[in-house]
Enzyme design. Structure first.
Site, PDB file in Angstrom:
ATOM      1  N   LEU A 238       0.873  -1.177   0.000  1.00 31.46           N
ATOM      2  CA  LEU A 238       0.000   0.000   0.000  1.00 31.46           C
ATOM      3  C   LEU A 238       0.912   1.230   0.000  1.00 31.46           C
ATOM      4  O   LEU A 238       1.613   1.480   0.985  1.00 31.46           O
ATOM      5  CB  LEU A 238      -0.901   0.018   1.239  1.00 31.46           C
ATOM      6  CG  LEU A 238      -1.922   1.157   1.222  1.00 31.46           C
ATOM      7  CD1 LEU A 238      -3.029   0.884   0.195  1.00 31.46           C
ATOM      8  CD2 LEU A 238      -2.527   1.367   2.610  1.00 31.46           C
ATOM      9  N   HIS A 239       0.896   1.969  -1.118  1.00 31.17           N
ATOM     10  CA  HIS A 239       1.897   3.030  -1.292  1.00 31.17           C
ATOM     11  C   HIS A 239       1.403   4.407  -0.831  1.00 31.17           C
ATOM     12  O   HIS A 239       1.645   4.849   0.281  1.00 31.17           O
ATOM     13  CB  HIS A 239       2.300   3.125  -2.771  1.00 31.17           C
ATOM     14  CG  HIS A 239       2.949   1.895  -3.326  1.00 31.17           C
ATOM     15  ND1 HIS A 239       4.144   1.402  -2.876  1.00 31.17           N
ATOM     16  CD2 HIS A 239       2.566   1.059  -4.335  1.00 31.17           C
ATOM     17  CE1 HIS A 239       4.475   0.322  -3.581  1.00 31.17           C
ATOM     18  NE2 HIS A 239       3.528   0.099  -4.468  1.00 31.17           N
ATOM     19  N   ASP A 240       0.733   5.129  -1.748  1.00 29.19           N
ATOM     20  CA  ASP A 240       0.513   6.569  -1.585  1.00 29.19           C
ATOM     21  C   ASP A 240      -0.311   7.000  -0.362  1.00 29.19           C
ATOM     22  O   ASP A 240      -0.059   8.079   0.191  1.00 29.19           O
ATOM     23  CB  ASP A 240      -0.148   7.127  -2.853  1.00 29.19           C
ATOM     24  CG  ASP A 240       0.741   6.968  -4.074  1.00 29.19           C
ATOM     25  OD1 ASP A 240       1.961   6.819  -3.900  1.00 29.19           O
ATOM     26  OD2 ASP A 240       0.215   6.995  -5.206  1.00 29.19           O
TER      27      ASP A 240
END
Ligand code: BDR
Ligand code: CA
Length: 309
Positions: A238-240
């Site tokens: 889960l990045h941004d």
């Protein structure tokens, strides 16, 4: 707090926008788009679709740079699908982008506020930010902080063996931003790869029972098809969204103030974030570089915020 999100949506970018919109602690002044995961045209459509999804008409979307400063454009449709929103096809946007260019919007908005008032969330390649800082050097003392999902240390790279996508897509822009003197929080792959979008976590989003929870779950199910397969984990990274989560709950994260520079000279390691974790140099500590996050608490917070829609 007042923020601008600079973005290339992308499913995980869209979740970041949604979290900012629903959080009363945050005032989202505008969304600026940049070529990255998809073309800037598609990124702008996707940002507008995200606003439509939750009926928000008061936050402007400004289209920005359509290519990196120097290098040939790349995209990440191998992760996000052809439209960037594969997993759920939303209707064509009812709203239109604002006419002002993203770079002009960033400069005007930051200069209209007192120094330090505005935080920039950079969750795509940093082309717009680099252009804005170059055009208006006063931004160096006017932007309060840049919170960026980019870079890597022990997780090394996800687009080349040594580079993370947002930096590799425009390494010269990232170098300008990191050398700007603006306080930076960098949330690298070290954090995002430890926040797996597991089946159980996505089921919790869906179990909220509202439309947004279902859309976000389906988006992240698509995004993980590439990433989880590659990394062999239960769910993808889960990045941004970590940028907004850090603004809301910095206590969930651990990191250090360090010097970070960007490789722009070598084709082999182009876009590598060179992190002086051990303080080997005497270079300025330009970045709060995060390495850890309380994943369970982060997912609780996302679930709670999505349930407000
Ligand atoms: C970054 O690249 C994009 O694919 C994601 O949206 C994120 O911003 C991760 O490397
Ligand atoms: Ca992104």
């Amino acid at each position: 707090m007042k923020i601008i999100i600079d973005t290339d949506p992308g499913q995980d970018d869209a979740l970041t926008i949604l979290l900012a919109l629903i959080s009363p602690e945050i005032e989202l002044l505008g969304v600026t788009t940049v070529a990255g995961n998809v073309s800037v045209r598609q990124a702008t459509i996707n940002a507008l679709k995200t606003m439509d999804l939750v009926g928000v008409t008061t936050v402007p979307v400004h289209a920005g740079a359509d290519r990196p400063l120097l290098r040939a454009p790349i995209d990440a449709t191998h992760v996000h699908g052809r439209t960037g929103f594969e997993g759920v096809d939303l209707p064509d946007p009812a709203q239109k982008a604002a006419p002002e260019h993203a770079v002009d919007f960033i400069i005007r908005t930051v200069m209209d506020h007192v120094p330090g008032a505005i935080t920039l969330c950079a969750i795509g390649p940093m082309t717009n930010l680099a252009l804005a800082i170059s055009r208006e050097p006063a931004l160096r003392t006017r932007i309060g902080r840049i919170v960026t999902m980019s870079g890597a240390f022990s997780e090394v790279g996800n687009i080349t063996p040594t580079a993370e996508f947002n930096i590799y897509a425009d390494p010269h822009a990232a170098a300008i931003v990191l050398e700007s003197g603006i306080p930076i929080t960098m949330i690298p792959l070290d954090v995002t790869h430890a926040l797996h979008t597991s089946a159980a976590r996505l089921a919790r989003f869906e179990a909220i029972g509202n439309r947004v929870g279902k859309v976000v779950a389906d988006w992240l199910r698509f995004e993980k098809t590439f990433e989880a397969t590659k990394y062999g984990t239960d769910g993808g990274p889960l990045h941004d969204p970590n940028t907004v989560l850090w603004l809301l709950r910095p206590d969930l994260y651990k990191g250090r103030e360090v010097n970070v520079r960007i490789e722009t000279g070598s084709e082999l390691t182009m876009g590598m974030s060179v992190v002086d974790w051990w303080g080997i140099t005497n270079l300025p500590r330009n970045t709060l570089f995060l390495r850890e996050c309380d994943a369970a608490a982060a997912y609780d917070l996302i679930t709670e915020r999505l349930s407000r829609f």
